[in-house]
Scaffold this active site. Sequence first.
Site, PDB file in Angstrom:
ATOM      1  N   ASP A   8      -7.271   1.425   1.500  1.00  0.00           N
ATOM      2  CA  ASP A   8      -6.329   0.611   0.938  1.00  0.00           C
ATOM      3  C   ASP A   8      -6.212  -0.754   1.863  1.00  0.00           C
ATOM      4  OD1 ASP A   8      -5.968   2.250  -1.042  1.00  0.00           O
ATOM      5  OD2 ASP A   8      -3.964   2.510  -0.850  1.00  0.00           O
ATOM      6  N   ASP A 130      -1.719   4.464 -13.454  1.00  0.00           N
ATOM      7  CA  ASP A 130      -0.868   4.699 -12.630  1.00  0.00           C
ATOM      8  C   ASP A 130       0.548   4.854 -13.119  1.00  0.00           C
ATOM      9  OD1 ASP A 130      -3.031   4.231 -10.967  1.00  0.00           O
ATOM     10  OD2 ASP A 130      -2.457   2.117 -10.493  1.00  0.00           O
TER      11      ASP A 130
END
Length: 240
Positions: A8, A130
């Site tokens: 990330d 998500d």
Amino acid sequence: MKIIPAIDIIDGKCVRLSKGDYETKKIYNENPVEVAKEFESFGIRFLHVVDLDGAKSKHIVNHKVLETIARETSLQIDFGGGLKTREDIEMAFNAGAGQITIGSIAVQDPEFCVTLIKKYGAEKIILGADCQNRKIKTSGWLEESHLDVIDFIDQYEKKGIRQVICTDISKDGMLEGPSTELYKDILGNSSVQLVASGGISGMKDVYRMREIGCSGTIIGKAIYEGEIELKELQNFIENA
């Protein structure tokens, strides 16, 4: 089952968040390319790269990092975060992404996403599902929708999607174990290739995800915090 470490990115650096909260940012390496090379040296072939700056700003930001990782490794990269327009998506593919993950745009503009599936093929487009309390969240998990995750996946499976990454936000970065029952429900209600993401705390969770039928699992903080050694993942891959 694919082993897919996560990188990330915020400000060009390798970071992790807890439950998607940007205020919990922890920097693990200033150079994500070094991290990717280390993964590759242990026999890992897949990589999940998320542009967290892009997710928040709603356009791709860290494409140069993606470009460098793709140039300096042979990892098969799926890339997500900030992919809102055709230009962003072309930029990601041109920078070296083998696949892209569509999340927010899949909620906001389904027709556009159908054109992407038709243009690039189902092998290139991954649906990012998500969710929190089984409701889909978007824009770097900052915005909530009222879409049920299983209904959302079903909607896109009918449109041609074959691959799904599902992250239970309440589990992400917490090292408390993945959302096993959610993944079992998804697998029981669809035939997609499901990649589990969020909460992996040790190798026992990796084996559990394989046992329930996931096609892959994304591992982030467990690696960075030393709960899973890269040698353990190498052994898993070699013995698969």
